[in-house]
Design a protein around this motif. Sequence first.
Motif, PDB file in Angstrom:
ATOM      1  N   ALA A  41      -4.386   0.482 -14.121  1.00 21.00           N
ATOM      2  CA  ALA A  41      -5.081  -0.805 -14.122  1.00 21.00           C
ATOM      3  C   ALA A  41      -6.551  -0.569 -13.772  1.00 21.00           C
ATOM      4  CB  ALA A  41      -4.443  -1.780 -13.137  1.00 21.00           C
ATOM      5  N   PRO A  42      -7.401  -0.297 -14.781  1.00 22.00           N
ATOM      6  CA  PRO A  42      -8.815  -0.038 -14.502  1.00 22.00           C
ATOM      7  C   PRO A  42      -9.596  -1.265 -14.052  1.00 22.00           C
ATOM      8  CG  PRO A  42      -8.406  -0.054 -16.866  1.00 22.00           C
ATOM      9  CD  PRO A  42      -7.069  -0.135 -16.204  1.00 22.00           C
ATOM     10  N   GLY A  43      -9.034  -2.444 -14.250  1.00 24.33           N
ATOM     11  CA  GLY A  43      -9.675  -3.662 -13.780  1.00 24.33           C
ATOM     12  C   GLY A  43      -8.699  -4.497 -12.980  1.00 24.33           C
ATOM     13  N   LEU A  44      -8.979  -4.669 -11.685  1.00 26.41           N
ATOM     14  CA  LEU A  44      -8.101  -5.471 -10.820  1.00 26.41           C
ATOM     15  C   LEU A  44      -8.958  -6.433 -10.009  1.00 26.41           C
ATOM     16  CD1 LEU A  44      -5.442  -2.978  -9.391  1.00 26.41           C
ATOM     17  CD2 LEU A  44      -4.978  -5.052 -10.701  1.00 26.41           C
ATOM     18  N   GLY A  45      -8.905  -7.700 -10.360  1.00 28.05           N
ATOM     19  CA  GLY A  45      -9.670  -8.693  -9.621  1.00 28.05           C
ATOM     20  C   GLY A  45      -8.881  -9.312  -8.488  1.00 28.05           C
ATOM     21  N   ALA A  46      -7.560  -9.262  -8.597  1.00 27.17           N
ATOM     22  CA  ALA A  46      -6.685  -9.828  -7.564  1.00 27.17           C
ATOM     23  C   ALA A  46      -5.360  -9.098  -7.610  1.00 27.17           C
ATOM     24  CB  ALA A  46      -6.464 -11.321  -7.800  1.00 27.17           C
ATOM     25  N   LEU A  47      -4.726  -8.955  -6.448  1.00 29.22           N
ATOM     26  CA  LEU A  47      -3.457  -8.245  -6.372  1.00 29.22           C
ATOM     27  C   LEU A  47      -2.321  -9.243  -6.152  1.00 29.22           C
ATOM     28  CD1 LEU A  47      -4.544  -5.085  -4.376  1.00 29.22           C
ATOM     29  CD2 LEU A  47      -3.696  -5.169  -6.716  1.00 29.22           C
ATOM     30  N   ASP A  48      -1.802  -9.743  -7.250  1.00 33.70           N
ATOM     31  CA  ASP A  48      -0.674 -10.661  -7.181  1.00 33.70           C
ATOM     32  C   ASP A  48       0.589  -9.902  -6.781  1.00 33.70           C
ATOM     33  OD1 ASP A  48      -2.260 -12.842  -8.075  1.00 33.70           O
ATOM     34  OD2 ASP A  48      -2.062 -12.127 -10.143  1.00 33.70           O
ATOM     35  N   PRO A  49       1.593 -10.594  -6.248  1.00 36.89           N
ATOM     36  CA  PRO A  49       2.802  -9.903  -5.777  1.00 36.89           C
ATOM     37  C   PRO A  49       3.448  -9.000  -6.806  1.00 36.89           C
ATOM     38  CG  PRO A  49       2.779 -12.163  -4.981  1.00 36.89           C
ATOM     39  CD  PRO A  49       1.620 -12.038  -5.916  1.00 36.89           C
ATOM     40  N   HIS A  50       3.490  -9.414  -8.080  1.00 35.49           N
ATOM     41  CA  HIS A  50       4.150  -8.576  -9.088  1.00 35.49           C
ATOM     42  C   HIS A  50       3.353  -7.297  -9.349  1.00 35.49           C
ATOM     43  CE1 HIS A  50       1.231 -10.690 -11.626  1.00 35.49           C
ATOM     44  NE2 HIS A  50       1.462  -9.825 -12.592  1.00 35.49           N
TER      45      HIS A  50
ATOM     46  N   GLU B 199       4.114  -4.955  -6.412  1.00 31.19           N
ATOM     47  CA  GLU B 199       5.462  -4.409  -6.587  1.00 31.19           C
ATOM     48  C   GLU B 199       5.437  -3.231  -7.557  1.00 31.19           C
ATOM     49  OE1 GLU B 199       9.932  -5.825  -8.054  1.00 31.19           O
ATOM     50  OE2 GLU B 199       8.277  -7.262  -8.007  1.00 31.19           O
ATOM     51  N   ALA B 200       4.705  -3.378  -8.659  1.00 32.75           N
ATOM     52  CA  ALA B 200       4.607  -2.287  -9.633  1.00 32.75           C
ATOM     53  C   ALA B 200       3.906  -1.081  -9.033  1.00 32.75           C
ATOM     54  CB  ALA B 200       3.867  -2.773 -10.875  1.00 32.75           C
ATOM     55  N   MET B 201       2.857  -1.326  -8.251  1.00 29.81           N
ATOM     56  CA  MET B 201       2.135  -0.223  -7.628  1.00 29.81           C
ATOM     57  C   MET B 201       3.024   0.528  -6.649  1.00 29.81           C
ATOM     58  SD  MET B 201      -1.617  -2.025  -7.076  1.00 29.81           S
ATOM     59  CE  MET B 201      -2.342  -0.621  -6.216  1.00 29.81           C
ATOM     60  N   ARG B 202       3.825  -0.189  -5.897  1.00 35.49           N
ATOM     61  CA  ARG B 202       4.680   0.445  -4.885  1.00 35.49           C
ATOM     62  C   ARG B 202       5.823   1.249  -5.501  1.00 35.49           C
ATOM     63  NH1 ARG B 202       4.038  -4.906  -1.401  1.00 35.49           N
ATOM     64  NH2 ARG B 202       2.306  -4.238  -0.056  1.00 35.49           N
ATOM     65  N   GLY B 203       6.131   0.983  -6.767  1.00 38.14           N
ATOM     66  CA  GLY B 203       7.196   1.717  -7.420  1.00 38.14           C
ATOM     67  C   GLY B 203       6.720   2.899  -8.243  1.00 38.14           C
ATOM     68  N   ALA B 204       5.408   3.158  -8.264  1.00 36.32           N
ATOM     69  CA  ALA B 204       4.847   4.198  -9.130  1.00 36.32           C
ATOM     70  C   ALA B 204       4.687   5.524  -8.398  1.00 36.32           C
ATOM     71  CB  ALA B 204       3.510   3.738  -9.688  1.00 36.32           C
ATOM     72  N   ASP B 205       4.747   6.603  -9.165  1.00 37.30           N
ATOM     73  CA  ASP B 205       4.507   7.948  -8.643  1.00 37.30           C
ATOM     74  C   ASP B 205       3.054   8.361  -8.805  1.00 37.30           C
ATOM     75  OD1 ASP B 205       7.455   8.900  -8.183  1.00 37.30           O
ATOM     76  OD2 ASP B 205       7.434   7.998 -10.187  1.00 37.30           O
ATOM     77  N   LEU B 206       2.354   7.691  -9.710  1.00 40.17           N
ATOM     78  CA  LEU B 206       0.930   7.922  -9.943  1.00 40.17           C
ATOM     79  C   LEU B 206       0.250   6.576 -10.100  1.00 40.17           C
ATOM     80  CD1 LEU B 206      -1.618   9.593 -10.749  1.00 40.17           C
ATOM     81  CD2 LEU B 206      -0.721   9.578 -13.101  1.00 40.17           C
ATOM     82  N   LEU B 207      -0.825   6.371  -9.362  1.00 41.46           N
ATOM     83  CA  LEU B 207      -1.619   5.151  -9.457  1.00 41.46           C
ATOM     84  C   LEU B 207      -3.009   5.503  -9.964  1.00 41.46           C
ATOM     85  CD1 LEU B 207      -0.667   3.596  -5.996  1.00 41.46           C
ATOM     86  CD2 LEU B 207       0.108   2.794  -8.231  1.00 41.46           C
ATOM     87  N   LEU B 208      -3.397   4.895 -11.071  1.00 42.99           N
ATOM     88  CA  LEU B 208      -4.764   4.994 -11.596  1.00 42.99           C
ATOM     89  C   LEU B 208      -5.321   3.578 -11.588  1.00 42.99           C
ATOM     90  CD1 LEU B 208      -4.127   7.391 -14.603  1.00 42.99           C
ATOM     91  CD2 LEU B 208      -5.741   7.850 -12.757  1.00 42.99           C
ATOM     92  N   VAL B 209      -6.113   3.267 -10.570  1.00 42.48           N
ATOM     93  CA  VAL B 209      -6.485   1.872 -10.346  1.00 42.48           C
ATOM     94  C   VAL B 209      -7.993   1.701 -10.171  1.00 42.48           C
ATOM     95  CG1 VAL B 209      -4.256   1.186  -9.408  1.00 42.48           C
ATOM     96  CG2 VAL B 209      -5.992   2.138  -7.882  1.00 42.48           C
TER      97      VAL B 209
END
Length: 306
Positions: free
Chosen positions: A198-207, A210-220
């Motif tokens: 997710a190269p663009g994140l203006g707000a971190l909604d719950p869903h 949840e996706a971030m917490r389940g990932a092995d690699l985060l590119l944010v």
Amino acid sequence: MKLKVLGSSAGGGFPQWNCNCRNCDGVRRGTVDAKRRTQSSIIVSTNGMDWLLVNASPDLLTQIAAYPELQPARRARDSGIAAVVTMDAQIDHVTGLLMLRERDTPLPLYVTDSVLQDLSTGFPVVSILGHYCGVERHGIPLDGSSFVIPAVSGISIEALPLSSKAPPYSPHREAPQRGDNIGLTFIDEASGKKAFYAPGLGALDPHVLEAMRGADLLLVDGTLWTQNEMIELGLSNKTGAEMGHLAQTGADGMIEVLDSIERAGVRKVLIHINNTNPILIEDGPERRILAEHGIEVAFDGMAFEL
């Protein structure tokens, strides 16, 4: 699953062509320790020959020239780019589509309905390509279900709608639609490993969390270090939030968010880095702060295998 960063910069690249901030001036003069970067894009594959291009930046031809896997030369006219996903309709993520016009078959393009609307009206890339290779358009589900791209086997993809605005040229710029901007989770079907992009994140909604917490690699989103960075440099009158990006520092900033993700072995990587962001300086204090938090900074050519 193989994932490679083609471009790690925000729109404009680094150094930005018309910018003389400390970072851009320093990298041109060689007075700062920083890597040049092209505009953000990644590729994903399982076999290392057929690649999904995720966002087509204006620097696409430079990126193709830099990475031999994108020109496998299996026949007279060939490309390692088997299909394209664009996560939004921003100029820095779709202009490169025009560079693929010499294809001898229609371009498989995966976009949401709202992005297709923008690419058919305000910036009619799809219509233009219709006069060249043509476009084979595929929709992206936004109901939480996964989808696959047959040309890139062994990977399932889940799309998450993000809170964002459409581009300034969009007919619905002031009336955001679901699907204007998405995050993507790539799932290796053999290993079950997940990468969230997710190269663009203006707000971190719950869903999204949840996706971030389940990932092995985060590119944010790594666009800005502080909310007022561009204002303080006299380069803009907008905060990071007004531009649709979380800053790294401050309450609820990206560092704090990434600290809350405690999944064992997860790699946390910032991408889409603005030319003004001090984290571009390899030996700067901001990089040391990120290192203390276990956060990496993406660079062009950075590769991962899950």
